[in-house]
Design a protein around this motif. Structure first.
Motif: not given
Lengths: 326, 326
Positions: B120-147
């Motif tokens: 829920g939103p109450e636990g949210a934090r602005r810095d939740l992602f700071r310094g953490r890995p954020w995996v991106l999995t572009p598929s063979a169809r993903s365009g360059g602009e999307a990435l």
């Protein structure tokens, strides 16, 4: 209490020495490796070597498998008036001590619920036991003076005494410490099969769930072996739930969640049991969750308050749980 | 990037909104429950309601089982130019999105490796992602602009992009997150069988090993179900070691460690594997242990440095791992 001998200058023994020395108690440090005893002394945990006359108390800070042998040896040389240990298992060492002919009137088993993944005197801390439970398992043979003396040790270390029967203790730590350790080891063992860059996605969850698996495998073989039956009881229950979860996952892998809605429900049931079980874990400084059991801790607070603790009545369950040894 | 729509104002969606709003990006918040969207807006995570024209990016912060359906719906109404998600599983949702006829050129899957046991939103934090890995999995169809666009989102949230194939991602999180969660649930489930006062001996070890078991059982049924095969592979290995440990404990319970020295050795082997596996878990700010794998993280640091990331060559392993969808 004026003088204490700590036998075994590892993490726990040295931490006891640091706590006692800070409270003005003369502390003697013994270790089968004299260099370890000297290292502990250099940290301020006491002086090396035996006292000239019997100390008030000897604290055997040795692995569970060595408690009986060491107790027999140090009682033979009259190292102290009263004896206690700090081992994580209580019934098997007590049985072995009885078989070895130890004087059990002058012995009260103990188990401070504190530790770290490090071992050796270097990791020791004076406040390692502060506010932590320190279980005492007087046997039917333990004398009142022995219990008094060991309660004084617990107070000097800043810990919170919890008096239990030794079998009750062993069941409780199988559930709260020994099985969790083994499960963390099993989980950490799966990481050996990971590809090299899979581990970089590891986060705090993996660090927390596997942290205790770093513990000394020799010490833990000893602990788990001496508490095998109680640990097996918990592991058997876990194995049953694991089988349910694997079967549900196999169904989901084959059919997908829409094909097998009951498989998702079976998996969810396992997760939901986990949520409820987790809610039973007490959080320091917080009231237990509503579905957590109410903890009757009269023994604890009683022992902490009463100035002459041997006069307090042991709770019924403890006396009942104590089987006369040998 | 000027405008973003966050679909699903839970813990992750609201944290994304807080991070983006703080960086001056106009953020719109949608949720099937308008009260949840309003709660997130009240916390400063953006404004409720749809944008008048297509946003630069839509972030689908919904459970994995809903990603394909929601993607098809929001692409149908041209909610944004580019789309990403935050689900913990990547292959099944992508397959479903392809089956639903989504425009995969404008979609790059994502998975921020951050979370809390709250929802829920109450636990949210602005810095939740700071310094953490954020995996991106572009598929063979993903365009360059999307990435490019999704990499900009990751940068705005202060996270560290890691580009992987979706199957490679699913195997990695089965090992580092999904199996640990299920095992923590199994372990926490055993606590339901404890007597009322056994739990008072619980210490930090039990708190750590069971912490993640508090997570939402519905969400985790969804996650584990969508990654069932990869999780089963890890669980099967764990089950094998559990059987070895139980057998060794049974032998020790029967005969004692002296009667069956090989049983102690078998138990120790399981614990020792745990020590080695634990040593592979990276600790933030520390170099990996010597026996830990060397992590080839050129993709990570490369993506973080290059200002126009779509021009960087994806590492060989990622391209190989990406199967054209549908």
């Amino acid at each position: 209490m004026r003088s204490v001998v700590v036998v075994g200058a590892g993490l726990i023994g040295t931490s006891v020495g640091l706590a006692l020395t800070a409270r003005g108690v003369t502390t003697h440090l013994l270790d089968r490796d004299p260099r370890v005893a000297r290292a502990a002394a250099a940290l301020g945990a006491g002086r090396t070597g035996r006292p000239r006359r019997p100390a008030d108390l000897a604290v055997l800070a040795v692995p569970p498998g060595q408690v009986a042998r060491v107790l027999a040896a140090v009682q033979g040389e009259e190292l102290a008036r009263i004896y206690t240990d700090v081992a994580s298992v209580k019934e098997v060492p007590l049985t072995h001590a009885a078989e070895a002919g130890c004087d059990l009137a002058r012995f009260v088993g103990g188990h401070p619920m504190a530790g770290r993944e490090t071992s050796g005197p270097e990791g020791a801390r004076r406040d390692l036991f502060r506010g932590r439970p320190w279980v005492l398992t007087p046997s039917a043979r333990s004398g009142g003076e022995a219990l008094d003396t060991v309660l004084e040790l617990v107070a000097l270390c800043g810990a919170r005494p919890v008096v239990m029967g030794h079998r009750e203790h062993d069941r409780a730590v199988a559930l709260t410490s020994h099985t969790p350790h083994l499960v963390a080891s099993l989980l950490a063992g799966t990481l050996l099969r990971g590809e090299s860059d899979e581990l970089r996605l590891a986060g705090q969850g993996l660090r927390d769930t596997t942290r205790v698996a770093a513990g000394d495998p020799d010490l833990w073989t000893d602990i788990l072996g001496d508490n095998a039956e109680a640990v097996l009881t918990v592991l058997d229950a876990l194995h049953g739930d694991l089988s349910l979860a694997r079967e549900a996952l196999r169904d989901l892998a084959r059919g997908g969640p829409t094909a097998r809605p009951d498989a998702a429900a079976r998996l969810r049931a396992v997760l939901e049991r986990g949520v409820r079980g987790r809610a039973r874990v007490p959080t320091p400084g917080r009231r237990p969750a509503e579905n957590a059991p109410r903890v009757p801790d009269a023994a604890v607070s009683g022992a902490a308050r009463v100035s002459r603790p041997s006069q307090m009545a042991l709770p019924q369950g403890v006396r009942d749980g104590v089987r006369p040894v040998a």
